[in-house]
Design an enzyme around this catalytic site. Structure first.
Site, PDB file in Angstrom:
ATOM      1  N   TYR A  73       0.891  -1.213   0.094  1.00  0.00           N
ATOM      2  CA  TYR A  73      -0.049   0.043  -0.104  1.00  0.00           C
ATOM      3  C   TYR A  73       0.966   1.297   0.131  1.00  0.00           C
ATOM      4  O   TYR A  73       1.687   1.496   0.936  1.00  0.00           O
ATOM      5  CB  TYR A  73      -0.988  -0.034   1.245  1.00  0.00           C
ATOM      6  CG  TYR A  73      -2.003   0.651   1.280  1.00  0.00           C
ATOM      7  CD1 TYR A  73      -3.191   0.310   0.639  1.00  0.00           C
ATOM      8  CD2 TYR A  73      -2.226   2.197   1.371  1.00  0.00           C
ATOM      9  CE1 TYR A  73      -4.673   1.100   0.519  1.00  0.00           C
ATOM     10  CE2 TYR A  73      -3.301   2.859   1.302  1.00  0.00           C
ATOM     11  CZ  TYR A  73      -4.491   2.398   1.056  1.00  0.00           C
ATOM     12  OH  TYR A  73      -5.433   3.225   0.828  1.00  0.00           O
ATOM     13  N   TYR A  81      -5.383   4.722  -7.998  1.00  0.00           N
ATOM     14  CA  TYR A  81      -5.670   4.755  -6.267  1.00  0.00           C
ATOM     15  C   TYR A  81      -7.150   4.180  -6.178  1.00  0.00           C
ATOM     16  O   TYR A  81      -8.052   4.705  -6.016  1.00  0.00           O
ATOM     17  CB  TYR A  81      -5.347   5.924  -5.996  1.00  0.00           C
ATOM     18  CG  TYR A  81      -5.642   5.891  -4.416  1.00  0.00           C
ATOM     19  CD1 TYR A  81      -4.836   5.248  -3.538  1.00  0.00           C
ATOM     20  CD2 TYR A  81      -6.780   6.876  -4.072  1.00  0.00           C
ATOM     21  CE1 TYR A  81      -5.121   5.326  -2.048  1.00  0.00           C
ATOM     22  CE2 TYR A  81      -6.849   7.198  -2.471  1.00  0.00           C
ATOM     23  CZ  TYR A  81      -6.049   6.280  -1.658  1.00  0.00           C
ATOM     24  OH  TYR A  81      -6.295   6.358  -0.230  1.00  0.00           O
TER      25      TYR A  81
END
Lengths: 129, 385
Positions: free
Chosen positions: B283, B333
């Site tokens: 992440y 994203y």
């Protein structure tokens, strides 16, 4: 003046006493029967887990842990994590003279428009003010 | 054991005129179709709503015609949600609570007139209580908080902007080979340094993109997955950690995260060690997040990940391929669906030009809040299962 929209500080039920203190120029922290101090929004003591939390006034002294700068505002906003002498950390902005990480600061109180008063910090005066 | 049998990704990026519900519906249908299933086969649905309105809710099931679900929940662990959804889906499948569980995320923070950053400021700007005092003081976005975390990390370990920039450059090299990546033009370290400060010490190119789009995966039993259309991607281990370190003296703010405990738990469940991990899908809301997560997982010591990135180890041809689709920094994203999507594509061996040679085992991280919530998945191919 800031070039960005900053929402005002607003109280909620849990922080009414904290904001009342700030308006009177006092920085309150949550206090448990063992004497530990925690940030104002905790439901249990950071140190011992006690749910018996009152309020106690902090000295307003601390030192900086981390620094960041928002240059999109006029003037630039210097953001800071402050380790208060009582233990809890305060996240706010530094006003006036710049300080390095680890240097001492003192809490001041400001109020914008109709918002609640909130804490900022400045470099600790040489005379210990 | 459960496996990921289907993967669905809508058009992502500057996708306008479609709601989160429409994107989520398409993502679930794509994932089911990818598995060789239909929506009628889906008997479980886990939904991760984001911040932009209208946010996904349980009506997605009814409106998508999923009428006989045995498992249905909306959940959030913010950026850790994708890993949490897959773990809960795997547990539902293992327990016999459902046979085919879809896990979906969709968000539409961008508009024709907004780059989407505003959608992520709502948390700060609409706050009350202590957080509103912090907002009034100038912490008007999540990036302000990550900037403070990054400053503590960089100043403690002497990590440089050249090292943060190496993450951005490395991931752009992967993105150049990813047809769905938004940013595919080569990036130099000089261009990284020249990008504007968002909140110093974070440059624009330290920060993730903001994208509209939807993504979903289908989780089912390994046995069933073997009979479906795609190579199974086995969900071999998972972990969560929500360390909520108090902001106080001795606090680890900025220096370590829940990736440490969640990574350890996921590898232990998988019965694997770090040396077995061939792909790292981390992440990467910020370049800094990649570094601290690699350290917490144990791929290097505290403060050493910057040097690792600068060595080229994370990029194409490197010893530790990381964020092989360009990540949130350069591809798209969609919260934790970004690393999860790339892991599934790589483990299947379907990554085309950017396919990593050894791709049997992937570690996938999720990070939510201000380093407060973590999830880890260990995914393996049929070969490694």
């Amino acid at each position: 003046m800031s070039s960005v929209t900053r929402a005002p500080a607003r109280r909620d039920d849990m922080t009414a006493a904290w904001f009342d203190g700030l308006r009177a120029g006092r920085l309150l922290l949550r206090a448990c029967p063992e004497g530990h101090r925690s940030r104002p929004d905790v439901l249990a003591c950071d140190v011992c887990g006690s749910l018996e939390l009152g309020w106690a006034e902090a000295s307003g002294w601390g030192s900086t842990v981390a620094l960041a700068v928002d240059r999109s505002t006029q003037p630039a906003t210097h953001l800071v994590v402050v380790a208060l002498d009582e233990g809890p950390w305060l996240i706010t902005r530094l006003e006036g003279e710049q300080v390095a990480r680890g240097e001492d600061v003192v809490v001041r109180y400001v109020q914008d428009g109709e918002g609640e008063a909130y804490p900022v910090v400045t470099a600790r005066p040489a005379d210990g003010d | 054991m459960a496996a990921i049998a289907g993967l669905g990704l809508t058009e992502v990026g500057k996708v306008y005129g479609r709601t989160s519900f429409e994107l989520a519906a398409e993502a679930v249908a794509l994932a089911a179709g990818d598995a060789g299933l239909t929506l009628a086969d889906v008997d479980g649905l886990l939904i991760n709503p984001a911040f932009s309105q209208p946010a996904l809710d349980l009506t997605l099931a009814r409106r998508l015609g999923l009428r006989d679900l045995r498992v249905l929940s909306s959940l959030t662990a913010y950026g850790a949600s994708a890993g949490v959804m897959v773990a809960q889906a795997a547990q539902a499948v293992d327990a016999g609570a459902a046979d085919v569980v879809a896990c979906v995320f969709a968000d539409t923070p961008r508009s024709g007139t907004s780059s989407g950053a505003e959608a992520y400021q709502a948390f700060s700007l609409q706050a009350r209580g202590v957080r509103s005092a912090e907002t009034a003081a100038g912490l008007t976005s999540t990036t302000h908080r990550y900037a403070l975390a990054a400053d503590r990390y960089m100043s403690t370990y002497g990590v440089t902007h050249d090292e943060l920039g190496a993450v951005a450059v490395s991931q752009r090299r992967w993105a150049e080979m990813n047809p769905v990546a938004a940013m595919r033009t080569p990036l130099s370290l000089e261009e990284y340094h020249a990008s504007r400060w968002v909140v110093e010490p974070l440059h624009l190119l330290d920060c993730c993109l903001v994208s509209n789009g939807g993504a979903a995966v289908i989780v089912t039993s390994a046995e069933r997955a073997r009979d479906l259309r795609q190579p199974p991607v086995h969900v071999r281990g998972w972990g969560q950690a929500h360390p909520a370190p108090p902001l106080r003296a001795g606090g680890s703010f900025g220096l370590t995260t829940g990736a440490k405990a969640s990574g350890r738990a996921a590898l232990a469940m998988a019965g694997l060690g770090l040396d077995d991990v061939q792909l790292r899908e981390i992440y990467d809301c910020y370049t800094y997040t990649v570094l601290v997560t690699l350290e917490d997982y144990g791929f290097c010591g505290p403060g050493e990940a910057g040097a690792l990135a600068a060595s080229g180890a994370l990029g194409p041809g490197g010893a530790l391929p990381t964020n092989t689709g360009g990540g949130q920094l350069s591809s798209f994203y969609l919260w934790g669906m970004t690393p999860l999507h790339e892991a599934v594509v790589q483990v299947r061996g379907q990554a085309g030009e950017r396919q990593v040679g050894a791709h049997d085992t992937a570690m996938v991280s999720g990070n939510g809040g201000i380093l407060e919530h973590h999830s880890t998945l260990v995914l393996t191919s049929e070969t490694a299962a």
